[in-house]
Design a protein around this motif. Structure first.
Motif, PDB file in Angstrom:
ATOM      1  N   ILE A 243       0.863  -1.180   0.000  1.00 45.08           N
ATOM      2  CA  ILE A 243       0.000   0.000   0.000  1.00 45.08           C
ATOM      3  C   ILE A 243       0.897   1.227   0.000  1.00 45.08           C
ATOM      4  O   ILE A 243       2.073   1.148   0.368  1.00 45.08           O
ATOM      5  CB  ILE A 243      -0.992   0.019   1.202  1.00 45.08           C
ATOM      6  N   ALA A 244       0.350   2.335  -0.426  1.00 48.14           N
ATOM      7  CA  ALA A 244       1.145   3.560  -0.551  1.00 48.14           C
ATOM      8  C   ALA A 244       1.680   4.000   0.811  1.00 48.14           C
ATOM      9  O   ALA A 244       0.946   4.012   1.800  1.00 48.14           O
ATOM     10  CB  ALA A 244       0.300   4.669  -1.163  1.00 48.14           C
ATOM     11  N   TYR A 245       2.953   4.346   0.833  1.00 48.79           N
ATOM     12  CA  TYR A 245       3.576   4.833   2.062  1.00 48.79           C
ATOM     13  C   TYR A 245       3.140   6.279   2.284  1.00 48.79           C
ATOM     14  O   TYR A 245       3.272   7.120   1.405  1.00 48.79           O
ATOM     15  CB  TYR A 245       5.095   4.761   1.975  1.00 48.79           C
ATOM     16  N   ASP A 246       2.607   6.523   3.463  1.00 55.36           N
ATOM     17  CA  ASP A 246       2.167   7.857   3.860  1.00 55.36           C
ATOM     18  C   ASP A 246       2.721   8.083   5.257  1.00 55.36           C
ATOM     19  O   ASP A 246       2.223   7.520   6.228  1.00 55.36           O
ATOM     20  CB  ASP A 246       0.631   7.902   3.847  1.00 55.36           C
ATOM     21  N   GLU A 247       3.776   8.911   5.345  1.00 61.28           N
ATOM     22  CA  GLU A 247       4.489   9.064   6.609  1.00 61.28           C
ATOM     23  C   GLU A 247       3.589   9.503   7.773  1.00 61.28           C
ATOM     24  O   GLU A 247       3.648   8.895   8.840  1.00 61.28           O
ATOM     25  CB  GLU A 247       5.671  10.015   6.447  1.00 61.28           C
ATOM     26  N   PRO A 248       2.751  10.538   7.607  1.00 59.11           N
ATOM     27  CA  PRO A 248       1.889  10.911   8.738  1.00 59.11           C
ATOM     28  C   PRO A 248       0.939   9.779   9.164  1.00 59.11           C
ATOM     29  O   PRO A 248       0.696   9.588  10.357  1.00 59.11           O
ATOM     30  CB  PRO A 248       1.110  12.121   8.225  1.00 59.11           C
ATOM     31  N   VAL A 249       0.432   9.031   8.203  1.00 57.81           N
ATOM     32  CA  VAL A 249      -0.447   7.899   8.529  1.00 57.81           C
ATOM     33  C   VAL A 249       0.350   6.808   9.231  1.00 57.81           C
ATOM     34  O   VAL A 249      -0.116   6.202  10.202  1.00 57.81           O
ATOM     35  CB  VAL A 249      -1.154   7.357   7.262  1.00 57.81           C
ATOM     36  N   PHE A 250       1.574   6.574   8.774  1.00 58.69           N
ATOM     37  CA  PHE A 250       2.428   5.568   9.405  1.00 58.69           C
ATOM     38  C   PHE A 250       2.666   5.927  10.873  1.00 58.69           C
ATOM     39  O   PHE A 250       2.527   5.081  11.757  1.00 58.69           O
ATOM     40  CB  PHE A 250       3.770   5.447   8.671  1.00 58.69           C
ATOM     41  N   VAL A 251       3.009   7.177  11.121  1.00 58.40           N
ATOM     42  CA  VAL A 251       3.267   7.644  12.489  1.00 58.40           C
ATOM     43  C   VAL A 251       2.009   7.467  13.349  1.00 58.40           C
ATOM     44  O   VAL A 251       2.078   6.983  14.489  1.00 58.40           O
ATOM     45  CB  VAL A 251       3.745   9.118  12.482  1.00 58.40           C
ATOM     46  N   GLU A 252       0.866   7.835  12.794  1.00 55.88           N
ATOM     47  CA  GLU A 252      -0.408   7.710  13.520  1.00 55.88           C
ATOM     48  C   GLU A 252      -0.718   6.247  13.842  1.00 55.88           C
ATOM     49  O   GLU A 252      -1.119   5.906  14.951  1.00 55.88           O
ATOM     50  CB  GLU A 252      -1.522   8.317  12.673  1.00 55.88           C
ATOM     51  N   LYS A 253      -0.519   5.376  12.862  1.00 58.52           N
ATOM     52  CA  LYS A 253      -0.821   3.958  13.064  1.00 58.52           C
ATOM     53  C   LYS A 253       0.177   3.305  14.029  1.00 58.52           C
ATOM     54  O   LYS A 253      -0.210   2.420  14.798  1.00 58.52           O
ATOM     55  CB  LYS A 253      -0.869   3.215  11.735  1.00 58.52           C
ATOM     56  N   ALA A 254       1.424   3.739  14.011  1.00 63.19           N
ATOM     57  CA  ALA A 254       2.395   3.212  14.972  1.00 63.19           C
ATOM     58  C   ALA A 254       1.962   3.557  16.396  1.00 63.19           C
ATOM     59  O   ALA A 254       2.004   2.709  17.297  1.00 63.19           O
ATOM     60  CB  ALA A 254       3.787   3.762  14.680  1.00 63.19           C
ATOM     61  N   ALA A 255       1.509   4.797  16.591  1.00 62.02           N
ATOM     62  CA  ALA A 255       1.028   5.214  17.916  1.00 62.02           C
ATOM     63  C   ALA A 255      -0.226   4.432  18.300  1.00 62.02           C
ATOM     64  O   ALA A 255      -0.388   4.015  19.460  1.00 62.02           O
ATOM     65  CB  ALA A 255       0.750   6.714  17.922  1.00 62.02           C
ATOM     66  N   GLN A 256      -1.100   4.217  17.341  1.00 60.49           N
ATOM     67  CA  GLN A 256      -2.328   3.451  17.592  1.00 60.49           C
ATOM     68  C   GLN A 256      -1.988   2.017  18.007  1.00 60.49           C
ATOM     69  O   GLN A 256      -2.567   1.476  18.951  1.00 60.49           O
ATOM     70  CB  GLN A 256      -3.198   3.453  16.338  1.00 60.49           C
ATOM     71  N   LEU A 257      -1.023   1.399  17.318  1.00 60.78           N
ATOM     72  CA  LEU A 257      -0.620   0.035  17.650  1.00 60.78           C
ATOM     73  C   LEU A 257      -0.021  -0.037  19.051  1.00 60.78           C
ATOM     74  O   LEU A 257      -0.279  -0.984  19.796  1.00 60.78           O
ATOM     75  CB  LEU A 257       0.378  -0.489  16.611  1.00 60.78           C
ATOM     76  N   ASP A 258       0.738   0.979  19.418  1.00 57.13           N
ATOM     77  CA  ASP A 258       1.323   1.012  20.756  1.00 57.13           C
ATOM     78  C   ASP A 258       0.226   1.048  21.825  1.00 57.13           C
ATOM     79  O   ASP A 258       0.304   0.335  22.829  1.00 57.13           O
ATOM     80  CB  ASP A 258       2.256   2.220  20.885  1.00 57.13           C
TER      81      ASP A 258
END
Length: 136
Positions: free
Chosen positions: A40-55
């Motif tokens: 899927i397309a890499y989207d840095e702000p979404v990646f950061v948000e999802k990393a925090a969500q996973l934590d």
């Protein structure tokens, strides 16, 4: 009529609550891995948000494992209740891996190689617990 009466899982039961959390964790983790692996397309702000969500999610399912195994079908092995110390150790390892992933997203520019290692560590932590404590 409740879902339990129809053979489903009661969403308010400990099993139902942890299933929802684990499913959400899987979806978020798949998105993170998908971004890094080009699915899927890499989207840095979404990646950061999802990393925090996973934590945040990584800290939630453990409270929904009662001290005694509940009745009904579960993919958790009896070892979850018989080897609580080890189960909790692996839970903390997962929490540590998600915290390290989040830490890797706090200092731009983000390093794809480091992120890939961190996501792999999360996936490995999930898998190691599944191997010991989940019925497939």
């Amino acid at each position: 009529m409740s879902l339990a009466a129809c053979g489903g899982v009661d969403p308010d039961s400990p099993l139902g609550k942890r299933q929802v959390i684990f499913k959400e964790m899987l979806n978020v983790s798949e998105d993170l891995g998908g971004m890094l692996r080009g699915r899927i397309a890499y989207d840095e702000p979404v990646f950061v948000e999802k990393a925090a969500q996973l934590d945040i999610l990584s800290k939630q399912p453990w409270q929904h494992f009662p001290s005694v195994k509940e009745e009904g079908e579960t993919s958790a092995r009896d070892d979850v209740w018989q080897r609580q110390e080890r189960f909790q150790e692996l839970a903390r390892e997962l929490e540590d891996t998600t915290a390290r992933l989040v830490a890797s997203t706090t200092q731009p520019p983000l390093n794809d190689s480091v992120l890939a290692l961190r996501v792999q560590a999360v996936e490995d932590a999930c898998e190691s617990c599944h191997k010991e404590f989940r019925v497939y």
